[in-house]
Design a protein around this motif. Sequence first.
Motif, PDB file in Angstrom:
ATOM      1  N   LEU A  69       0.707  -1.194  -0.288  1.00  0.00           N
ATOM      2  CA  LEU A  69      -0.244   0.132  -0.207  1.00  0.00           C
ATOM      3  C   LEU A  69       0.901   1.296   0.464  1.00  0.00           C
ATOM      4  N   PRO A  70       0.687   2.487  -0.519  1.00  0.00           N
ATOM      5  CA  PRO A  70       1.108   3.508  -0.562  1.00  0.00           C
ATOM      6  C   PRO A  70       1.102   3.979   0.835  1.00  0.00           C
ATOM      7  N   ALA A  71       2.705   4.314   1.393  1.00  0.00           N
ATOM      8  CA  ALA A  71       3.278   5.062   2.607  1.00  0.00           C
ATOM      9  C   ALA A  71       2.589   6.607   2.921  1.00  0.00           C
ATOM     10  N   ALA A  72       1.503   7.004   3.597  1.00  0.00           N
ATOM     11  CA  ALA A  72       1.028   7.809   4.337  1.00  0.00           C
ATOM     12  C   ALA A  72       2.244   8.729   4.931  1.00  0.00           C
ATOM     13  N   ARG A  73       1.848  10.121   3.941  1.00  0.00           N
ATOM     14  CA  ARG A  73       3.084  11.066   3.917  1.00  0.00           C
ATOM     15  C   ARG A  73       2.539  12.534   4.710  1.00  0.00           C
ATOM     16  N   PRO A  74       2.079  12.094   5.483  1.00  0.00           N
ATOM     17  CA  PRO A  74       0.960  13.303   6.300  1.00  0.00           C
ATOM     18  C   PRO A  74       1.019  14.832   5.671  1.00  0.00           C
ATOM     19  N   ASP A  75       2.360  15.067   5.065  1.00  0.00           N
ATOM     20  CA  ASP A  75       2.601  16.370   4.340  1.00  0.00           C
ATOM     21  C   ASP A  75       1.536  16.859   3.668  1.00  0.00           C
ATOM     22  N   ALA A  76       2.123  15.348   2.253  1.00  0.00           N
ATOM     23  CA  ALA A  76       1.670  16.240   0.748  1.00  0.00           C
ATOM     24  C   ALA A  76       0.304  17.034   0.556  1.00  0.00           C
ATOM     25  N   ALA A  77      -0.093  16.786  -0.309  1.00  0.00           N
ATOM     26  CA  ALA A  77      -0.560  18.184  -0.532  1.00  0.00           C
ATOM     27  C   ALA A  77      -2.119  17.345  -1.306  1.00  0.00           C
ATOM     28  N   GLN A  78      -3.285  18.481  -0.979  1.00  0.00           N
ATOM     29  CA  GLN A  78      -4.060  17.794  -0.751  1.00  0.00           C
ATOM     30  C   GLN A  78      -4.744  16.962  -1.936  1.00  0.00           C
ATOM     31  N   GLY A  79      -5.097  16.092  -1.821  1.00  0.00           N
ATOM     32  CA  GLY A  79      -5.190  14.963  -2.555  1.00  0.00           C
ATOM     33  C   GLY A  79      -4.908  14.291  -3.578  1.00  0.00           C
ATOM     34  N   THR A  80      -3.372  14.203  -3.144  1.00  0.00           N
ATOM     35  CA  THR A  80      -2.635  13.288  -3.457  1.00  0.00           C
ATOM     36  C   THR A  80      -2.047  12.210  -3.111  1.00  0.00           C
ATOM     37  N   CYS A  81      -0.827  11.411  -3.476  1.00  0.00           N
ATOM     38  CA  CYS A  81      -0.951  10.178  -3.443  1.00  0.00           C
ATOM     39  C   CYS A  81      -0.215   9.995  -1.697  1.00  0.00           C
ATOM     40  N   GLY A  82      -1.018   9.648  -0.798  1.00  0.00           N
ATOM     41  CA  GLY A  82      -0.249   9.607   0.586  1.00  0.00           C
ATOM     42  C   GLY A  82      -0.761  10.809   1.251  1.00  0.00           C
ATOM     43  N   SER A  83      -1.798  11.543   0.741  1.00  0.00           N
ATOM     44  CA  SER A  83      -1.300  13.154   1.998  1.00  0.00           C
ATOM     45  C   SER A  83      -3.235  11.885   2.758  1.00  0.00           C
ATOM     46  N   PRO A  84      -3.467  12.425   3.484  1.00  0.00           N
ATOM     47  CA  PRO A  84      -4.561  12.435   4.662  1.00  0.00           C
ATOM     48  C   PRO A  84      -5.778  12.435   4.363  1.00  0.00           C
ATOM     49  N   VAL A  85      -6.742  12.195   3.900  1.00  0.00           N
ATOM     50  CA  VAL A  85      -8.019  12.387   3.995  1.00  0.00           C
ATOM     51  C   VAL A  85      -8.640  13.953   4.375  1.00  0.00           C
ATOM     52  N   ALA A  86      -7.547  14.198   5.636  1.00  0.00           N
ATOM     53  CA  ALA A  86      -8.657  15.151   6.583  1.00  0.00           C
ATOM     54  C   ALA A  86      -7.717  16.561   6.012  1.00  0.00           C
ATOM     55  N   ALA A  87      -6.694  16.319   4.850  1.00  0.00           N
ATOM     56  CA  ALA A  87      -6.382  17.959   4.628  1.00  0.00           C
ATOM     57  C   ALA A  87      -7.463  18.246   3.585  1.00  0.00           C
ATOM     58  N   PHE A  88      -7.991  17.676   3.325  1.00  0.00           N
ATOM     59  CA  PHE A  88      -9.412  18.262   3.113  1.00  0.00           C
ATOM     60  C   PHE A  88     -10.324  19.461   4.231  1.00  0.00           C
ATOM     61  N   PRO A  89     -11.142  20.578   4.229  1.00  0.00           N
ATOM     62  CA  PRO A  89     -12.359  20.992   5.401  1.00  0.00           C
ATOM     63  C   PRO A  89     -13.085  20.152   5.687  1.00  0.00           C
ATOM     64  N   PRO A  90     -13.659  19.841   6.841  1.00  0.00           N
ATOM     65  CA  PRO A  90     -15.111  19.294   6.523  1.00  0.00           C
ATOM     66  C   PRO A  90     -16.059  19.686   5.507  1.00  0.00           C
ATOM     67  N   ALA A  91     -16.830  19.128   4.990  1.00  0.00           N
ATOM     68  CA  ALA A  91     -17.736  19.178   4.490  1.00  0.00           C
ATOM     69  C   ALA A  91     -19.554  19.085   5.234  1.00  0.00           C
ATOM     70  N   THR A  92     -20.105  20.218   5.160  1.00  0.00           N
ATOM     71  CA  THR A  92     -20.977  20.737   5.234  1.00  0.00           C
ATOM     72  C   THR A  92     -22.694  20.801   4.568  1.00  0.00           C
ATOM     73  N   GLY A  93     -22.560  19.451   4.045  1.00  0.00           N
ATOM     74  CA  GLY A  93     -23.593  19.083   2.952  1.00  0.00           C
ATOM     75  C   GLY A  93     -22.893  18.965   1.558  1.00  0.00           C
ATOM     76  N   SER A  94     -23.049  18.273   0.813  1.00  0.00           N
ATOM     77  CA  SER A  94     -22.514  18.320   0.242  1.00  0.00           C
ATOM     78  C   SER A  94     -23.391  18.626  -1.563  1.00  0.00           C
ATOM     79  N   PRO A  95     -23.354  18.532  -2.377  1.00  0.00           N
ATOM     80  CA  PRO A  95     -24.770  18.791  -3.500  1.00  0.00           C
ATOM     81  C   PRO A  95     -24.076  17.590  -4.526  1.00  0.00           C
ATOM     82  N   VAL A  96     -22.628  16.647  -4.352  1.00  0.00           N
ATOM     83  CA  VAL A  96     -22.651  15.362  -5.484  1.00  0.00           C
ATOM     84  C   VAL A  96     -22.163  14.005  -4.227  1.00  0.00           C
ATOM     85  N   THR A  97     -22.726  13.236  -4.917  1.00  0.00           N
ATOM     86  CA  THR A  97     -23.232  11.418  -4.786  1.00  0.00           C
ATOM     87  C   THR A  97     -23.442  11.183  -5.903  1.00  0.00           C
ATOM     88  N   LEU A  98     -23.064   9.550  -5.818  1.00  0.00           N
ATOM     89  CA  LEU A  98     -22.096   8.746  -6.321  1.00  0.00           C
ATOM     90  C   LEU A  98     -23.830   7.920  -6.604  1.00  0.00           C
TER      91      LEU A  98
END
Lengths: 414, 177
Positions: A69-98
């Motif tokens: 598995l790719p290694a975690a890179r806490p300082d990686a840029a948002q949305g890039t390989c190994g970056s933390p999901v928490a790099a994104f701001p908390p969502a408060t209701g999303s218009p996007v669904t799957l």
Amino acid sequence: MSPDLTRALHDAVDTGPDDSPFSVDALTGRIRRRRTVRAASRGGVAVGAAGAVALGAVWMGGRAPSSALPAARPDAAQGTCGSPVAAFPPATGSPVTLLPGTSDPFASVGALAPGESAARLTGRTFVGQVAVALSPEQSFNASAVAQGETEAALQQLQAALALARRQAAAGRPTLDAQGIAELEGRVARAGEANADASAVLQIVGPDAIYRRDLQLLLAHGSTVVAVGGHENDDGEMFVQGETALRTLELGLQGCDESGDLPPGTYDLYVAYDTDSAGGAEADRIPEDRALAGPWTVDLLAAEPQPTGLPSEFPTDELPLAGGRLVSAERLSPSPTSGWRVVVEVDGDDALRQSVELLALPGHDTTRTVEQAVDGATATTSLEGSIAGWDVTIAAELTEAGDQSITYTFVPTTR
Amino acid sequence: MSWEADLDRLVSERGSALVAYAYLLVGDMASAEDLVQDALVRTYSRRRTEEITWVEAYVRRTILHTYLDGYRARTRFAAVTPLVATPDAVDDDVAAAGDRADVARALTVLSPRERACVVLRFYDDLTLPEIGLRLGVSPGAVKRYLSDARHRLEPLLGPQPGLGTEDVATITRGGAR
């Protein structure tokens, strides 16, 4: 006095009778059958895989076993390989669904709620449809009018035309003369449609384009391990009414080029720009991006080709989807006749893999070619030709969850 | 505890409430029971037993999506038929008396999405953005559904200030680009 809706609805739901409204027995039977099938399929995978190693079978189509598995890179840029999901701001209701990308006709066709399963896959690609809920203004701007809503369409278009004319008269035109002429034409067509209440009309204007910068992220734990869906992508979405749709693909390989991701349960997110005007990737700033999801994606262990095929079956010419062989027989007693082979398979992408393995030309494997539902069984089938063979592939799925692929190979005139 | 025991306990303790919840959406008892049973099969075919604490909420969510999926499928294949079929008469066993009967009867005049919005707002106590997220529509669309619901319900139930949606900014339809 007017009834209080909150109290009335809670009373209606929570103060009913205490006894069971229906028998659990029949329900338990339905659930048990579905669970048994799933468990048997998973067990079969393990047994089949072990046997295949002994026989030297090859993995075809499915992911090659891997534990990396790719290694975690806490300082990686948002949305890039190994970056933390928490790099994104908390969502408060999303218009996007799957929406489910599965070929399972019994599956929900509606948006998946966060936490629901998006797919169970043995292959190397996830395909899903992302839906963005549009505001009325966005919907109007995309110039798309939903089917059947002719009266609303007419009113909307008339209002748009009046607005455009007022803006032009005030010296602040938003449409040029040609644009206004086109809008007048659409108003006329909508008027004609509205005159016939039974008409089903789809009016899509020349500007029915909506763009959104979307990105699929697959995370293990809280670390991004695969990224997809945005490269070479202009973000254009298909607009239907108040929803914009886009099919996105995600390769199930580690984003650090470590190879196919190992089996397991992953979290799937859709990253999107909160500024609905979109924008180039280079213009992104982290505060403008948010995450929708997560949904779960189960990567199943890759299965080898079925074992136990008759020795005269041309396995090199006709590679089969990984799974358990149910039957393999000649279409007639003649030694030159074709074959009918049935393989029990697992994963939502079995049909897709079958087509890819045979390299059937002319088939978009993300689409259903023909689908029929007969009682509790649905069959998706397609036909094609490869060198020396006419091929029919029918994927059969029962409501209980059994899944099989039936191949019919008929030799072409040689 | 096994999943069978979990299921048995959920149905015996909350089965009636789940059916009543589904009834608010579909408006007839037979369909409500079918909806709940389908939701339970879908839920328990995949769920693990340790997740029992949120299973009831998950089943309610599945009920809502199954209901709206059916609505979508019907409208897709029968675009020219009226979107809102008038349900059968309200079942007397559920709409026992007074306000409950009035409200249950009044809900039958709403479209499926309007009904879903009303139930999510007043039973599930969700905010407008949360309802939008649950239904896959924008908060503005939720506001419109609730506003339309208010116009339909007030002649039947009297003033319903709770259906006011002033807490969400209005988006001007047809605004300039």
